[in-house]
Scaffold this active site. Sequence first.
Site, mmCIF file in Angstrom:
data_model
loop_
_atom_site.group_PDB
_atom_site.id
_atom_site.type_symbol
_atom_site.label_atom_id
_atom_site.label_comp_id
_atom_site.label_asym_id
_atom_site.label_seq_id
_atom_site.Cartn_x
_atom_site.Cartn_y
_atom_site.Cartn_z
ATOM 1 C CD1 TRP A 1 32.324 21.789 -6.005
ATOM 2 C CD2 TRP A 1 30.443 22.177 -7.588
ATOM 3 N NE1 TRP A 1 31.785 20.331 -7.152
ATOM 4 C CE2 TRP A 1 31.007 21.138 -8.241
ATOM 5 C CE3 TRP A 1 28.960 22.723 -7.862
ATOM 6 C CZ2 TRP A 1 30.332 20.263 -8.977
ATOM 7 C CZ3 TRP A 1 28.661 22.084 -9.254
ATOM 8 C CH2 TRP A 1 29.407 20.700 -9.029
ATOM 9 N N GLY B 1 24.414 28.264 -4.865
ATOM 10 C CA GLY B 1 22.659 28.155 -5.822
ATOM 11 C C GLY B 1 23.453 28.936 -7.437
#
Length: 613
Positions: free
Chosen positions: A74, A101
């Site tokens: 993503w 992250g």
Amino acid sequence: MCGIVGYIGARNATPIILGGLKKLEYRGYDSAGVAVIHGNQIEVRREAGKLSQLVDLIGKSPIDGAPGIGHTRWATHGAPSAKNAHPHLGNSGKMVVVHNGIVENFLELKAELDGEGITFNSDTDTETIVHLAECQRAGGTSFEEAARRTFKRIHGANVVVLISTDEPDKIIAARIGNAGGVVIGLGEGENFIASDIPAILEHTRRVIFLESRQMAVVTKDSVELTTLDGQKITPEIHSIAYDAVSAEKGEYRHFMQKEIHEQVRALTDTVAGRVDFQEGRIRLPELKLTSELAKRIQRIYITACGTAAYAGMVGKYLIEKIARIPVEVVIASEFRYSDPIVDENTVVMAISQSGETADTLAAMEEGRKKGAIIWSIVNAIGSQAMRVSDGTISMQTGPEIGVASTKAFTAPLVDQYMLAILLADLRGTLDEKTRKELVADLRLIPDVAGRTLDTESQVEKIAYELKDISGCLYLGRGINMPIAYEGALKLKEISYVHAEGYPAGEMKHGPIALIDEEMPVICLALQDPWHEKMISQIQQAKARGGTVIAVATEGDQLVADMADHVLWIPKIPWMLSPIISVFPLQMLAYHIAAIRGLDVDQPRNLAKSVTVE
Ligand code: F6R
């Protein structure tokens, strides 16, 4: 957010990784990739788009080997493309990384690596990790030590997994901050790594969770856990009793539709075993709430994001009304920046389906730092939010796969209703008769929920009428005001229609200017203490030419006469009404999106668990 799967053992890692990624695809899905060690080489396949596109690529150009790591992405840094998809190789071709992250000091690290002549092949922050790790290895440092040094240099909340051809008998994983989960699955002569339990459930139910600032060196026969500073940790092995079967679509077209219908069971399970109907008492043992603690509490902050925050807004009404404790709802991404007034008599209660939303975890951490009592209402078993809480109420919904949350919205409404009764009971502020009535009302939920879901075909007809709208207003008051927010959020996230939830009383202060023939207005006009006010709101919207769709209580002729369409719900005490009034709005959003042919379960730009700030 991103999904990670790793495998080490005698089998070919590729199908195991692809199978695991499929189970995690709901987390993030703009690109995907796999890397395996084959002989003395790392082979990588990456593709933009859905996982099925990577599967096609591997079908045409197979790779096999072990260990292996895979990733669904993503995008945060760099467009969603094959080039930016993980895994990312180092310049030597001997080490490869997947990551979830944001490397907050990415620019600084990149400048340093640029200075050393390192070539970057993507626009991601992730690539800095593998280059840094390769630089650390330069002087002959072991893979483990190079990885550790690298992890210590990364700022922000990150999960990193590395493999290297120099030491192909290891996978190294680290959790740096609260960047979503890392679970290590223990097999016989093989081990697994994943972001979330479902990815490895078909292989093992024995797992170890990595805590923040821990790293694991995983071989096919062992798992060694240390802190990033090198201190050894004895791993705690958990046994997961988790129903993998319920993560299938069954007879439904989409997971969202299935999950809407699962609410009857989920709400029944939420109440089951926690209520003594005879005595009129609530039991929430996981919360560890004593009467001494209940009496001490002076304020509750509910902190959460999105749908979960709207659930918290309903909770505020319930707790304040029943337990008379002041409650503030603060969006988790704002909590720690708002310098909240928190002391040891304050509860900070997080609501989170995934239990790994970075903002929510950060808010909990802030509460912890300031000495608060930390509670959570969480769905994902063993998640970080659950583990860092002093007390928990676990949602009894089973896994929620559709990105748009449904059953994980209604379950915490019931949880907070029960919590409010328990608090009031333990504080001695609720008379027996009222307590018994409030508890007895919980019995009504399954039947009323089931009857409301039976109206789906009528909701679908209205969805056909609304399928081409370009905007929509949702209005509510009092305890049903957050349902207006939630209804609007459901529509916008899966139908891409601009929708706005508003407190109905605020309309006259501005937004009423939006109403014309083109603007449908959805009014939550239930038989609750705000009924009359909502009736006048319907009149005002009609007077401006708006099409009114009301959510109303069965038999309410007044609303039937005024509204263009009515979405009926059965009679239910007003404090429980939000649990049911949201059903027609979930179904409406679902059907509008399905009629438009959109990807209901995986709407664009969204991810199921948001593990970055
Ligand atoms: C919307 C939706 C999101 C989540 C939010 C918090 O349908 O699902 O708004 O509610 O991202 O997620 P959790 O509950 O996992 O903390």
